[in-house]
Design a protein around this motif. Structure first.
Motif, PDB file in Angstrom:
ATOM      1  N   CYS A 250      -5.126 -12.456  -0.985  1.00  0.00           N
ATOM      2  CA  CYS A 250      -6.427 -12.020  -0.463  1.00  0.00           C
ATOM      3  C   CYS A 250      -6.324 -10.673   0.233  1.00  0.00           C
ATOM      4  O   CYS A 250      -7.146  -9.783   0.006  1.00  0.00           O
ATOM      5  CB  CYS A 250      -6.974 -13.068   0.511  1.00  0.00           C
ATOM      6  N   VAL A 251      -5.318 -10.507   1.088  1.00  0.00           N
ATOM      7  CA  VAL A 251      -5.274  -9.269   1.880  1.00  0.00           C
ATOM      8  C   VAL A 251      -5.047  -8.061   0.971  1.00  0.00           C
ATOM      9  O   VAL A 251      -5.652  -6.996   1.165  1.00  0.00           O
ATOM     10  CB  VAL A 251      -4.243  -9.367   3.029  1.00  0.00           C
ATOM     11  N   VAL A 252      -4.227  -8.227  -0.069  1.00  0.00           N
ATOM     12  CA  VAL A 252      -3.997  -7.118  -1.013  1.00  0.00           C
ATOM     13  C   VAL A 252      -5.289  -6.809  -1.779  1.00  0.00           C
ATOM     14  O   VAL A 252      -5.692  -5.641  -1.925  1.00  0.00           O
ATOM     15  CB  VAL A 252      -2.843  -7.469  -1.973  1.00  0.00           C
ATOM     16  N   ARG A 253      -5.971  -7.866  -2.253  1.00  0.00           N
ATOM     17  CA  ARG A 253      -7.224  -7.659  -3.013  1.00  0.00           C
ATOM     18  C   ARG A 253      -8.295  -6.998  -2.143  1.00  0.00           C
ATOM     19  O   ARG A 253      -8.966  -6.051  -2.573  1.00  0.00           O
ATOM     20  CB  ARG A 253      -7.735  -9.009  -3.535  1.00  0.00           C
ATOM     21  N   GLU A 254      -8.450  -7.505  -0.919  1.00  0.00           N
ATOM     22  CA  GLU A 254      -9.521  -6.976  -0.065  1.00  0.00           C
ATOM     23  C   GLU A 254      -9.291  -5.510   0.296  1.00  0.00           C
ATOM     24  O   GLU A 254     -10.234  -4.715   0.311  1.00  0.00           O
ATOM     25  CB  GLU A 254      -9.652  -7.822   1.211  1.00  0.00           C
ATOM     26  N   VAL A 255      -8.040  -5.143   0.587  1.00  0.00           N
ATOM     27  CA  VAL A 255      -7.785  -3.738   0.932  1.00  0.00           C
ATOM     28  C   VAL A 255      -8.072  -2.847  -0.284  1.00  0.00           C
ATOM     29  O   VAL A 255      -8.681  -1.782  -0.166  1.00  0.00           O
ATOM     30  CB  VAL A 255      -6.342  -3.543   1.446  1.00  0.00           C
ATOM     31  N   ARG A 256      -7.683  -3.329  -1.471  1.00  0.00           N
ATOM     32  CA  ARG A 256      -7.947  -2.540  -2.692  1.00  0.00           C
ATOM     33  C   ARG A 256      -9.455  -2.391  -2.892  1.00  0.00           C
ATOM     34  O   ARG A 256      -9.956  -1.307  -3.189  1.00  0.00           O
ATOM     35  CB  ARG A 256      -7.305  -3.230  -3.893  1.00  0.00           C
ATOM     36  N   GLU A 257     -10.198  -3.499  -2.739  1.00  0.00           N
ATOM     37  CA  GLU A 257     -11.652  -3.447  -2.957  1.00  0.00           C
ATOM     38  C   GLU A 257     -12.354  -2.561  -1.932  1.00  0.00           C
ATOM     39  O   GLU A 257     -13.295  -1.846  -2.258  1.00  0.00           O
ATOM     40  CB  GLU A 257     -12.250  -4.859  -2.858  1.00  0.00           C
ATOM     41  N   GLU A 258     -11.886  -2.626  -0.685  1.00  0.00           N
ATOM     42  CA  GLU A 258     -12.626  -1.943   0.385  1.00  0.00           C
ATOM     43  C   GLU A 258     -12.281  -0.466   0.521  1.00  0.00           C
ATOM     44  O   GLU A 258     -13.140   0.337   0.866  1.00  0.00           O
ATOM     45  CB  GLU A 258     -12.400  -2.666   1.722  1.00  0.00           C
ATOM     46  N   VAL A 259     -11.006  -0.092   0.279  1.00  0.00           N
ATOM     47  CA  VAL A 259     -10.641   1.316   0.483  1.00  0.00           C
ATOM     48  C   VAL A 259      -9.830   1.907  -0.666  1.00  0.00           C
ATOM     49  O   VAL A 259      -9.397   3.062  -0.597  1.00  0.00           O
ATOM     50  CB  VAL A 259      -9.890   1.533   1.827  1.00  0.00           C
ATOM     51  N   GLY A 260      -9.580   1.129  -1.740  1.00  0.00           N
ATOM     52  CA  GLY A 260      -8.987   1.677  -2.948  1.00  0.00           C
ATOM     53  C   GLY A 260      -7.505   1.972  -2.890  1.00  0.00           C
ATOM     54  O   GLY A 260      -7.022   2.794  -3.672  1.00  0.00           O
ATOM     55  N   ILE A 261      -6.774   1.338  -1.983  1.00  0.00           N
ATOM     56  CA  ILE A 261      -5.318   1.531  -1.953  1.00  0.00           C
ATOM     57  C   ILE A 261      -4.618   0.194  -2.134  1.00  0.00           C
ATOM     58  O   ILE A 261      -5.210  -0.871  -1.906  1.00  0.00           O
ATOM     59  CB  ILE A 261      -4.827   2.193  -0.642  1.00  0.00           C
ATOM     60  N   ASP A 262      -3.332   0.271  -2.543  1.00  0.00           N
ATOM     61  CA  ASP A 262      -2.522  -0.936  -2.692  1.00  0.00           C
ATOM     62  C   ASP A 262      -1.548  -1.037  -1.529  1.00  0.00           C
ATOM     63  O   ASP A 262      -0.714  -0.143  -1.333  1.00  0.00           O
ATOM     64  CB  ASP A 262      -1.745  -0.901  -4.010  1.00  0.00           C
ATOM     65  N   VAL A 263      -1.676  -2.111  -0.766  1.00  0.00           N
ATOM     66  CA  VAL A 263      -0.747  -2.382   0.331  1.00  0.00           C
ATOM     67  C   VAL A 263       0.497  -3.030  -0.264  1.00  0.00           C
ATOM     68  O   VAL A 263       0.400  -3.992  -1.031  1.00  0.00           O
ATOM     69  CB  VAL A 263      -1.404  -3.318   1.361  1.00  0.00           C
ATOM     70  N   LEU A 264       1.677  -2.485   0.053  1.00  0.00           N
ATOM     71  CA  LEU A 264       2.898  -2.902  -0.629  1.00  0.00           C
ATOM     72  C   LEU A 264       3.748  -3.889   0.164  1.00  0.00           C
ATOM     73  O   LEU A 264       4.542  -4.623  -0.433  1.00  0.00           O
ATOM     74  CB  LEU A 264       3.735  -1.661  -0.965  1.00  0.00           C
ATOM     75  N   ASP A 265       3.642  -3.907   1.486  1.00  0.00           N
ATOM     76  CA  ASP A 265       4.548  -4.741   2.281  1.00  0.00           C
ATOM     77  C   ASP A 265       3.832  -5.529   3.385  1.00  0.00           C
ATOM     78  O   ASP A 265       4.251  -5.485   4.544  1.00  0.00           O
ATOM     79  CB  ASP A 265       5.654  -3.862   2.898  1.00  0.00           C
ATOM     80  N   PRO A 266       2.737  -6.229   3.037  1.00  0.00           N
ATOM     81  CA  PRO A 266       2.040  -6.957   4.106  1.00  0.00           C
ATOM     82  C   PRO A 266       2.907  -8.053   4.698  1.00  0.00           C
ATOM     83  O   PRO A 266       3.533  -8.814   3.963  1.00  0.00           O
ATOM     84  CB  PRO A 266       0.813  -7.544   3.394  1.00  0.00           C
ATOM     85  N   GLU A 267       2.982  -8.095   6.031  1.00  0.00           N
ATOM     86  CA  GLU A 267       3.717  -9.178   6.706  1.00  0.00           C
ATOM     87  C   GLU A 267       2.786  -9.825   7.722  1.00  0.00           C
ATOM     88  O   GLU A 267       1.939  -9.164   8.324  1.00  0.00           O
ATOM     89  CB  GLU A 267       4.973  -8.662   7.410  1.00  0.00           C
ATOM     90  N   ARG A 268       2.971 -11.131   7.898  1.00  0.00           N
ATOM     91  CA  ARG A 268       2.118 -11.850   8.838  1.00  0.00           C
ATOM     92  C   ARG A 268       2.416 -11.410  10.260  1.00  0.00           C
ATOM     93  O   ARG A 268       3.577 -11.412  10.680  1.00  0.00           O
ATOM     94  CB  ARG A 268       2.346 -13.353   8.723  1.00  0.00           C
ATOM     95  N   ALA A 269       1.362 -11.058  10.994  1.00  0.00           N
ATOM     96  CA  ALA A 269       1.545 -10.612  12.376  1.00  0.00           C
ATOM     97  C   ALA A 269       0.773 -11.478  13.361  1.00  0.00           C
ATOM     98  O   ALA A 269       1.056 -11.441  14.564  1.00  0.00           O
ATOM     99  CB  ALA A 269       1.099  -9.164  12.513  1.00  0.00           C
ATOM    100  N   GLY A 270      -0.206 -12.233  12.877  1.00  0.00           N
ATOM    101  CA  GLY A 270      -0.986 -13.050  13.803  1.00  0.00           C
ATOM    102  C   GLY A 270      -1.936 -13.970  13.076  1.00  0.00           C
ATOM    103  O   GLY A 270      -2.155 -13.831  11.861  1.00  0.00           O
ATOM    104  N   VAL A 271      -2.478 -14.899  13.838  1.00  0.00           N
ATOM    105  CA  VAL A 271      -3.531 -15.766  13.300  1.00  0.00           C
ATOM    106  C   VAL A 271      -4.421 -16.151  14.471  1.00  0.00           C
ATOM    107  O   VAL A 271      -3.928 -16.355  15.585  1.00  0.00           O
ATOM    108  CB  VAL A 271      -2.935 -17.013  12.597  1.00  0.00           C
TER     109      VAL A 271
END
Ligand SMILES: COc1nc(N)nc2c1ncn2[C@H]1C[C@H](O)[C@@H](COP(=O)(O)OP(=O)(O)OP(=O)(O)O)O1
Length: 173
Positions: A66-87
């Motif tokens: 989800c986080v990769v898809r949403e960032v691509r949809e919203e600002v057109g970039i691919d996030v390569l190393d998402p790590e969990r930081a909080g919930v």
């Protein structure tokens, strides 16, 4: 922390906090120093505010997908190393959710404005908190500094009424 919340039944959503460490964060000729990418949301929950890109998890999708898809949809970039930081659990008089917060430092592409979002890089020590969710003040500096957290935020009439948070913990439910 989440004893009173039906966490398995709440809708899930994501946020991505991208940190660019370098001489020219964002490649925009701006000042040197760490910067983070925020969006001015044009629609959806929190529209009009500055917030990290992200959105609701779709059926059958993992939060990482989800986080990769949403960032691509919203600002057109691919996030390569998402790590969990909080919930955190968000309860309000409208929508309730479990929000999974990711930190990333690597990406491909150049952020661009879309129908959903207007992106801008901000120095990590000069964030537009007056135009952000009030509880972002509690945890975002910590996340941008490499930390982790869990939280529970209860809002009513757009104001935080209960704020509970712990830092330095595994960012899971
Ligand atoms: C205190 O509560 C919140 N703080 C912050 N910083 N962000 C929050 C809070 N509550 C919700 N959010 C974020 C989490 C998600 O990124 C969005 C909600 O999703 P959105 O409405 O943007 O969902 P989309 O799937 O992108 O949009 P559509 O429903 O229009 O498809 O808010």
């Amino acid at each position: 922390m989440f004893e009173d919340d039906p966490v398995d039944d709440l809708p899930a959503a994501t946020l991505c906090h991208l940190v660019d460490r370098g001489d020219d964060p964002g490649g925009d000729g701006g000042a040197a120093g760490d910067e983070t990418l925020l969006i001015r949301k044009k629609r959806g929950v929190g529209s009009g505010q500055w917030v990290g890109p992200g959105g609701k998890v779709e059926p059958g999708e993992t939060v990482e997908e989800c986080v990769v898809r949403e960032v691509r949809e919203e600002v057109g970039i691919d996030v390569l190393d998402p790590e969990r930081a909080g919930v955190f659990v968000y309860r309000s008089d409208g929508w309730d959710a479990v929000v999974h917060v990711f930190r990333a430092t690597e990406y491909a592409g150049t952020p661009e404005e879309t129908a959903e979002a207007d992106p801008r890089w901000f120095p990590v020590d000069d964030l537009p908190f007056a135009e952000m969710w009030q509880t972002d003040r509690e945890w975002l500096p910590h996340v941008l500094d490499g930390g982790t957290f869990r939280g529970r935020f209860v809002y009513s009439d757009g104001e935080p009424r209960e704020v509970r948070m712990e830092t330095g913990v595994t960012p899971s439910l």
